[in-house]
Design an enzyme around this catalytic site. Structure first.
Site, PDB file in Angstrom:
ATOM      1  N   ASP A  51      39.480 -81.469 -56.432  1.00 43.26           N
ATOM      2  CA  ASP A  51      38.955 -81.032 -55.138  1.00 43.26           C
ATOM      3  C   ASP A  51      38.661 -79.535 -55.167  1.00 43.26           C
ATOM      4  O   ASP A  51      39.548 -78.729 -55.430  1.00 43.26           O
ATOM      5  CB  ASP A  51      39.998 -81.323 -54.045  1.00 43.26           C
ATOM      6  CG  ASP A  51      39.505 -80.944 -52.663  1.00 43.26           C
ATOM      7  OD1 ASP A  51      38.922 -81.813 -51.993  1.00 43.26           O
ATOM      8  OD2 ASP A  51      39.683 -79.774 -52.259  1.00 43.26           O
ATOM      9  N   TYR A  56      35.964 -71.720 -51.972  1.00 42.00           N
ATOM     10  CA  TYR A  56      37.068 -71.319 -52.862  1.00 42.00           C
ATOM     11  C   TYR A  56      36.590 -70.363 -53.967  1.00 42.00           C
ATOM     12  O   TYR A  56      37.408 -69.819 -54.717  1.00 42.00           O
ATOM     13  CB  TYR A  56      37.739 -72.537 -53.519  1.00 42.00           C
ATOM     14  CG  TYR A  56      38.293 -73.555 -52.553  1.00 42.00           C
ATOM     15  CD1 TYR A  56      38.416 -73.280 -51.200  1.00 42.00           C
ATOM     16  CD2 TYR A  56      38.682 -74.820 -52.992  1.00 42.00           C
ATOM     17  CE1 TYR A  56      38.903 -74.231 -50.316  1.00 42.00           C
ATOM     18  CE2 TYR A  56      39.179 -75.769 -52.117  1.00 42.00           C
ATOM     19  CZ  TYR A  56      39.276 -75.470 -50.777  1.00 42.00           C
ATOM     20  OH  TYR A  56      39.764 -76.422 -49.913  1.00 42.00           O
ATOM     21  N   LYS A  81      32.805 -78.994 -50.992  1.00 38.63           N
ATOM     22  CA  LYS A  81      32.619 -78.923 -49.529  1.00 38.63           C
ATOM     23  C   LYS A  81      31.573 -77.879 -49.172  1.00 38.63           C
ATOM     24  O   LYS A  81      31.495 -76.835 -49.818  1.00 38.63           O
ATOM     25  CB  LYS A  81      33.947 -78.572 -48.832  1.00 38.63           C
ATOM     26  CG  LYS A  81      35.110 -79.397 -49.310  1.00 38.63           C
ATOM     27  CD  LYS A  81      36.411 -79.091 -48.590  1.00 38.63           C
ATOM     28  CE  LYS A  81      37.579 -79.692 -49.350  1.00 38.63           C
ATOM     29  NZ  LYS A  81      38.075 -78.826 -50.462  1.00 38.63           N
ATOM     30  N   HIS A 114      33.011 -78.895 -44.402  1.00 37.71           N
ATOM     31  CA  HIS A 114      34.347 -78.283 -44.475  1.00 37.71           C
ATOM     32  C   HIS A 114      35.024 -78.173 -43.104  1.00 37.71           C
ATOM     33  O   HIS A 114      36.214 -78.471 -42.973  1.00 37.71           O
ATOM     34  CB  HIS A 114      34.225 -76.893 -45.117  1.00 37.71           C
ATOM     35  CG  HIS A 114      35.430 -76.456 -45.869  1.00 37.71           C
ATOM     36  ND1 HIS A 114      35.372 -75.702 -47.001  1.00 37.71           N
ATOM     37  CD2 HIS A 114      36.751 -76.646 -45.638  1.00 37.71           C
ATOM     38  CE1 HIS A 114      36.599 -75.468 -47.441  1.00 37.71           C
ATOM     39  NE2 HIS A 114      37.453 -76.022 -46.630  1.00 37.71           N
TER      40      HIS A 114
HETATM   41  N1  NAP Z   1      39.615 -79.026 -46.159  1.00 40.59           N
HETATM   42  C1  NAP Z   1      40.296 -77.938 -45.919  1.00 40.59           C
HETATM   43  O1  NAP Z   1      40.068 -77.228 -44.916  1.00 40.59           O
HETATM   44  C2  NAP Z   1      41.382 -77.534 -46.849  1.00 40.59           C
HETATM   45  C3  NAP Z   1      42.284 -76.525 -46.471  1.00 40.59           C
HETATM   46  C4  NAP Z   1      43.295 -76.169 -47.364  1.00 40.59           C
HETATM   47  C5  NAP Z   1      43.389 -76.832 -48.577  1.00 40.59           C
HETATM   48  N2  NAP Z   1      42.490 -77.805 -48.932  1.00 40.59           N
HETATM   49  C6  NAP Z   1      42.578 -78.520 -50.238  1.00 40.59           C
HETATM   50  O2  NAP Z   1      43.881 -79.118 -50.321  1.00 40.59           O
HETATM   51  C7  NAP Z   1      44.529 -78.647 -51.506  1.00 40.59           C
HETATM   52  C8  NAP Z   1      46.028 -78.594 -51.316  1.00 40.59           C
HETATM   53  O3  NAP Z   1      46.390 -77.734 -50.270  1.00 40.59           O
HETATM   54  P1  NAP Z   1      46.939 -76.229 -50.479  1.00 40.59           P
HETATM   55  O4  NAP Z   1      46.496 -75.675 -51.769  1.00 40.59           O
HETATM   56  O5  NAP Z   1      46.541 -75.489 -49.255  1.00 40.59           O
HETATM   57  O6  NAP Z   1      48.498 -76.353 -50.421  1.00 40.59           O
HETATM   58  P2  NAP Z   1      49.634 -77.321 -51.058  1.00 40.59           P
HETATM   59  O7  NAP Z   1      49.049 -78.228 -52.072  1.00 40.59           O
HETATM   60  O8  NAP Z   1      50.361 -77.871 -49.894  1.00 40.59           O
HETATM   61  O9  NAP Z   1      50.608 -76.271 -51.737  1.00 40.59           O
HETATM   62  C9  NAP Z   1      50.231 -75.492 -52.838  1.00 40.59           C
HETATM   63  C10 NAP Z   1      51.376 -74.526 -53.137  1.00 40.59           C
HETATM   64  O10 NAP Z   1      52.534 -75.249 -53.574  1.00 40.59           O
HETATM   65  C11 NAP Z   1      52.925 -74.787 -54.863  1.00 40.59           C
HETATM   66  N3  NAP Z   1      53.380 -75.974 -55.613  1.00 40.59           N
HETATM   67  C12 NAP Z   1      52.642 -77.009 -56.063  1.00 40.59           C
HETATM   68  N4  NAP Z   1      53.409 -77.950 -56.638  1.00 40.59           N
HETATM   69  C13 NAP Z   1      54.688 -77.493 -56.566  1.00 40.59           C
HETATM   70  C14 NAP Z   1      55.933 -78.022 -56.992  1.00 40.59           C
HETATM   71  N5  NAP Z   1      56.012 -79.205 -57.599  1.00 40.59           N
HETATM   72  N6  NAP Z   1      57.055 -77.271 -56.752  1.00 40.59           N
HETATM   73  C15 NAP Z   1      56.971 -76.083 -56.122  1.00 40.59           C
HETATM   74  N7  NAP Z   1      55.811 -75.531 -55.702  1.00 40.59           N
HETATM   75  C16 NAP Z   1      54.680 -76.240 -55.909  1.00 40.59           C
HETATM   76  C17 NAP Z   1      51.702 -74.136 -55.452  1.00 40.59           C
HETATM   77  O11 NAP Z   1      52.044 -73.099 -56.354  1.00 40.59           O
HETATM   78  P3  NAP Z   1      51.432 -72.912 -57.843  1.00 40.59           P
HETATM   79  O12 NAP Z   1      49.959 -73.132 -57.797  1.00 40.59           O
HETATM   80  O13 NAP Z   1      51.793 -71.501 -58.152  1.00 40.59           O
HETATM   81  O14 NAP Z   1      52.140 -73.913 -58.699  1.00 40.59           O
HETATM   82  C18 NAP Z   1      51.032 -73.542 -54.211  1.00 40.59           C
HETATM   83  O15 NAP Z   1      51.653 -72.309 -53.877  1.00 40.59           O
HETATM   84  C19 NAP Z   1      43.874 -77.272 -51.708  1.00 40.59           C
HETATM   85  O16 NAP Z   1      44.141 -76.717 -52.964  1.00 40.59           O
HETATM   86  C20 NAP Z   1      42.437 -77.599 -51.444  1.00 40.59           C
HETATM   87  O17 NAP Z   1      41.840 -78.246 -52.542  1.00 40.59           O
HETATM   88  C21 NAP Z   1      41.496 -78.162 -48.067  1.00 40.59           C
END
Ligand code: NAP
Length: 280
Positions: A51, A56, A81, A114
């Site tokens: 994704d 980004y 997106k 998005h």
């Molecule tokens: N459509 C939208 O508006 C929207 C908004 C936000 C996000 N997204 C998408 O959703 C994806 C996921 O959401 P997100 O990136 O916001 O947050 P998330 O996946 O909830 O959390 C990511 C964070 O958790 C850490 N992490 C991952 N696995 C871990 C584990 N097993 N143990 C401890 N820490 C861990 C990562 O650190 P490290 O990377 O340092 O390991 C990072 O700091 C995004 O990357 C993006 O592709 C979409």
């Protein structure tokens, strides 16, 4: 309950396209080596869904990671997106071409609006429908659309969005919206399943009990919770060990009671912006 089997297992979208239910998120993964390595490692570990988004600023790196992996483009479910500033009919068509160019690919598996920019998203959707009909994209959808945005779009749309990607975690369940999407055949997908990492520092007895009961980490329990609720999840990590352990969720099953237990944590607490009140 939909069947959950392995890392390459899929949920079937309304147009019969198979979407892998676990993918790699890339928000805040650097366009340089960081995202290249994360994507390459994830694909080599067995992930088949990546994704990204134009916002980004890492589409080039994502494309490079795919090319450097051992996995063929046709076997990857690639999502991007459309950013808010590009909404509108002609600008969507243009932004789509630029996204393909940055990724270095010929087509997308899924393209999402998005955010629901009011006054713009209907013209944008018309362009998404055109690209879909021309087979430039295998599935089209939206992100951050609440029920009223979806109802408004559905009155106008000739093609019902196949996916709605929303903030989702035990502190923000929005079960009514999930139910609405299920009724309409719109696949629910979660973003920030770990509340961008905040979930790990919450002192919560339920998490402690469940990690002891299932001998799994909070991350693994929460991802399993997503999948068992029929929700596609795209946890982000740039660390190979975490990318690997986040996918080690196919050897246990949460009980129905424990899923309800996690649902009961809902506080309507957002880590990201409110789709009814954003200014970007
Ligand atoms: N459509 C939208 O508006 C929207 C908004 C936000 C996000 N997204 C998408 O959703 C994806 C996921 O959401 P997100 O990136 O916001 O947050 P998330 O996946 O909830 O959390 C990511 C964070 O958790 C850490 N992490 C991952 N696995 C871990 C584990 N097993 N143990 C401890 N820490 C861990 C990562 O650190 P490290 O990377 O340092 O390991 C990072 O700091 C995004 O990357 C993006 O592709 C979409």
């Amino acid at each position: 309950m939909k069947k959950i089997t392995d890392l390459q297992g899929t949920f079937k979208l309304s147009n019969k396209v198979e979407m892998p239910y676990l993918g790699l998120g890339t928000y805040q993964a650097d366009n340089e080596q960081e995202v290249v390595d994360a994507v390459k490692n994830a694909l080599n570990l067995g992930y088949r869904h990546i994704d990204t988004a134009s916002a980004y600023k890492n589409e080039e790196g994502v494309g490079k990671g795919i090319r450097e992996s051992n996995v063929a483009r046709k076997d990857v479910f690639l999502v991007s997106k459309l950013w808010n500033a590009d909404q509108g009919y002609e600008s969507t068509l243009q932004a789509f071409e630029e996204t393909l160019e940055r990724l270095g690919v010929e087509y997308l598996d899924l393209y999402l609006i998005h955010w629901p920019v009011v006054g713009k998203y209907k013209d944008t959707w018309r362009a998404m429908e055109k690209l879909y009909r021309e087979k430039r994209i295998r599935a089209i959808g939206v992100s951050n659309f609440l029920q009223h945005h979806l109802e408004d779009l559905l009155e106008y749309a000739e093609i019902i969005p196949m996916v709605n990607q929303m903030e989702f975690h035990p502190y923000l369940v929005q079960q009514d919206l999930i139910d609405f999407c299920n009724v309409k055949g719109i696949q629910y997908e979660s973003w920030s399943p770990f509340m961008q990492g905040k979930l790990f520092s919450l002192k919560n007895d339920i998490f402690r009990e469940l990690t002891e009961k299932y001998k799994k980490s909070i991350a693994q329990i929460v991802l399993r919770y997503n999948l068992q609720k029929g929700i596609v999840a795209i946890p982000k990590s740039v660390h190979e060990n975490r990318i690997k352990s986040n996918a080690d969720i196919f050897d246990f099953e949460l009980s129905k009671e424990d899923i309800s237990y996690l649902d009961s944590l809902d506080k309507g607490e957002r880590i990201g912006p409110d789709p009814d009140n954003f200014d970007f």
